[in-house]
Design a protein around this motif. Structure first.
Motif, mmCIF file in Angstrom:
data_model
loop_
_atom_site.group_PDB
_atom_site.id
_atom_site.type_symbol
_atom_site.label_atom_id
_atom_site.label_comp_id
_atom_site.label_asym_id
_atom_site.label_seq_id
_atom_site.Cartn_x
_atom_site.Cartn_y
_atom_site.Cartn_z
ATOM 1 N N PRO A 61 -12.704 13.228 -0.651
ATOM 2 C CA PRO A 61 -11.822 12.476 0.246
ATOM 3 C C PRO A 61 -11.006 11.434 -0.508
ATOM 4 C CG PRO A 61 -14.062 11.668 0.433
ATOM 5 C CD PRO A 61 -14.130 12.888 -0.447
ATOM 6 N N THR A 62 -9.868 11.121 0.049
ATOM 7 C CA THR A 62 -9.050 10.038 -0.501
ATOM 8 C C THR A 62 -9.383 8.747 0.242
ATOM 9 O OG1 THR A 62 -7.242 10.539 1.055
ATOM 10 C CG2 THR A 62 -7.160 11.583 -1.134
ATOM 11 N N LEU A 63 -9.213 7.643 -0.441
ATOM 12 C CA LEU A 63 -9.532 6.332 0.135
ATOM 13 C C LEU A 63 -8.327 5.419 -0.015
ATOM 14 C CD1 LEU A 63 -11.595 4.222 1.268
ATOM 15 C CD2 LEU A 63 -12.153 3.697 -1.124
ATOM 16 N N MET A 64 -7.843 4.904 1.098
ATOM 17 C CA MET A 64 -6.767 3.921 1.068
ATOM 18 C C MET A 64 -7.378 2.530 1.233
ATOM 19 S SD MET A 64 -3.318 3.458 3.400
ATOM 20 C CE MET A 64 -4.152 2.703 4.804
ATOM 21 N N ILE A 65 -7.061 1.641 0.315
ATOM 22 C CA ILE A 65 -7.566 0.268 0.378
ATOM 23 C C ILE A 65 -6.429 -0.650 0.815
ATOM 24 C CG2 ILE A 65 -8.594 -1.637 -0.911
ATOM 25 C CD1 ILE A 65 -9.837 0.373 -2.780
ATOM 26 N N ARG A 66 -6.607 -1.281 1.953
ATOM 27 C CA ARG A 66 -5.627 -2.247 2.424
ATOM 28 C C ARG A 66 -5.802 -3.574 1.691
ATOM 29 N NH1 ARG A 66 -6.388 -0.855 8.872
ATOM 30 N NH2 ARG A 66 -5.087 1.043 8.885
ATOM 31 N N ALA A 67 -4.757 -4.388 1.717
ATOM 32 C CA ALA A 67 -4.790 -5.675 1.015
ATOM 33 C C ALA A 67 -5.964 -6.517 1.512
ATOM 34 C CB ALA A 67 -3.480 -6.418 1.228
ATOM 35 N N LEU A 68 -6.768 -7.010 0.573
ATOM 36 C CA LEU A 68 -7.908 -7.851 0.938
ATOM 37 C C LEU A 68 -7.422 -9.229 1.375
ATOM 38 C CD1 LEU A 68 -10.605 -7.141 -1.806
ATOM 39 C CD2 LEU A 68 -10.402 -6.130 0.464
ATOM 40 N N ARG A 69 -8.060 -9.759 2.398
ATOM 41 C CA ARG A 69 -7.751 -11.102 2.853
ATOM 42 C C ARG A 69 -8.645 -12.103 2.122
ATOM 43 N NH1 ARG A 69 -8.671 -7.956 7.109
ATOM 44 N NH2 ARG A 69 -10.627 -9.041 7.588
ATOM 45 N N ALA A 70 -8.268 -13.355 2.203
ATOM 46 C CA ALA A 70 -9.058 -14.424 1.593
ATOM 47 C C ALA A 70 -9.665 -15.284 2.700
ATOM 48 C CB ALA A 70 -8.189 -15.278 0.682
ATOM 49 N N ALA A 71 -10.950 -15.542 2.601
ATOM 50 C CA ALA A 71 -11.596 -16.443 3.549
ATOM 51 C C ALA A 71 -11.064 -17.862 3.342
ATOM 52 C CB ALA A 71 -13.108 -16.415 3.352
ATOM 53 N N PRO A 72 -11.136 -18.714 4.362
ATOM 54 C CA PRO A 72 -10.666 -20.090 4.208
ATOM 55 C C PRO A 72 -11.288 -20.770 2.987
ATOM 56 C CG PRO A 72 -11.169 -19.642 6.498
ATOM 57 C CD PRO A 72 -11.633 -18.444 5.727
ATOM 58 N N GLY A 73 -10.444 -21.399 2.177
ATOM 59 C CA GLY A 73 -10.903 -22.067 0.977
ATOM 60 C C GLY A 73 -10.775 -21.227 -0.274
ATOM 61 N N LEU A 74 -10.478 -19.929 -0.099
ATOM 62 C CA LEU A 74 -10.355 -19.035 -1.253
ATOM 63 C C LEU A 74 -8.903 -18.652 -1.537
ATOM 64 C CD1 LEU A 74 -13.407 -16.643 -0.805
ATOM 65 C CD2 LEU A 74 -13.113 -18.438 -2.504
ATOM 66 N N ILE A 121 -7.513 6.883 -5.007
ATOM 67 C CA ILE A 121 -7.537 5.548 -4.415
ATOM 68 C C ILE A 121 -6.088 5.199 -4.102
ATOM 69 C CG2 ILE A 121 -8.176 3.136 -4.714
ATOM 70 C CD1 ILE A 121 -10.548 5.030 -4.638
ATOM 71 N N LEU A 122 -5.753 5.120 -2.833
ATOM 72 C CA LEU A 122 -4.367 5.011 -2.394
ATOM 73 C C LEU A 122 -4.033 3.605 -1.923
ATOM 74 C CD1 LEU A 122 -4.336 8.312 -0.275
ATOM 75 C CD2 LEU A 122 -3.829 8.047 -2.718
ATOM 76 N N ALA A 123 -2.740 3.307 -1.957
ATOM 77 C CA ALA A 123 -2.237 2.018 -1.471
ATOM 78 C C ALA A 123 -1.532 2.224 -0.142
ATOM 79 C CB ALA A 123 -1.283 1.405 -2.492
ATOM 80 N N GLN A 124 -1.340 1.145 0.589
ATOM 81 C CA GLN A 124 -0.628 1.218 1.866
ATOM 82 C C GLN A 124 0.784 1.731 1.647
ATOM 83 O OE1 GLN A 124 -2.138 -2.982 3.096
ATOM 84 N NE2 GLN A 124 -1.526 -1.992 4.989
#
Length: 218
Positions: A61-74, A121-124
């Motif tokens: 299978p192919t996997l698309m990884i969306r942009a990771l978010r940052a928790a407050p303070g990071l 590993i794919l991008a949006q």
């Protein structure tokens, strides 16, 4: 009457120059920048996913990884330290080369691409077929002096089967990696290089745990 006015004006113009002397006298402090590049252990197994090993469909299978978010303070690039009293310090002169969420996302892509679990590993925005989608948030990347450890944590959600009716949730994990910090007498912790190295090692642990969780769904 003219002379006093000129004298007062000259005095007022000189005030900013005098005020700036304290700034000019401050010593220059170079900002240290550290890359976040965990090393994948050579002993980690790279092979066919469970479905292929059991005689299932050979296509991975192919996997698309969306942009990771940052928790407050990071959101900030500065190295983050939790002092022994629980207060937080962001180092103004030692930082990551990129914002933590962007750096972790890039290393996650490299790590999972090297795992051999996925066909790509794919991008949006890709036009390729997408089998699985992963989105998540970096929740910790810090040196915690309370327990003498660096910590890296990522919360992820794995989606799949988007047939127009919405993607279904396949799995949800919160993975964490830890690494020991070098002992320091300074209340702000070990030197920046030691903090960066420990955080990088902790991220390797978090990515190892993430790979293990995803293996069952490859």
């Amino acid at each position: 009457m003219t002379l006093p006015r000129l004298t007062r004006r000259a005095g007022l113009l000189a005030l900013p120059l005098l005020a700036g002397c304290s700034v000019l006298d401050r010593p220059y402090v170079e900002t240290l920048r550290f890359p976040l590049q965990p090393v994948r252990p050579a002993a980690m197994t790279v092979g066919l996913p469970p479905s292929a090993a059991r005689g299932g469909r050979p296509r991975q299978p192919t996997l698309m990884i969306r942009a990771l978010r940052a928790a407050p303070g990071l959101e900030a690039r500065g190295l983050r330290v939790i002092r022994a009293d629980g207060t937080e310090r962001i180092d103004p002169y030692a930082e990551w080369v990129a914002p933590p969420n962007e750096a972790v996302e890039e290393q996650m892509r490299r790590w999972l691409a090297a795992s051999g679990l996925f066909g790509g590993i794919l991008a949006q925005g890709t036009r390729a077929r997408v089998d699985l989608v992963m989105e998540g948030q970096v929740t910790a990347l810090e040196a915690d002096l309370r327990d003498g450890q660096a910590r890296a944590s990522i919360a992820v959600l794995l989606l799949g089967g988007d047939d127009g009716g919405g993607a279904r949730v396949i799995g949800q994990w919160a993975v964490t990696g830890r690494a020991p910090l070098r002992a320091a007498t300074n209340p702000d912790g070990p030197p920046p290089a030691a903090i960066a190295a420990a955080c990088t090692e902790a991220l390797a642990g978090a990515l190892t745990a993430l790979e293990a969780a995803l293996r069952a769904h490859a």
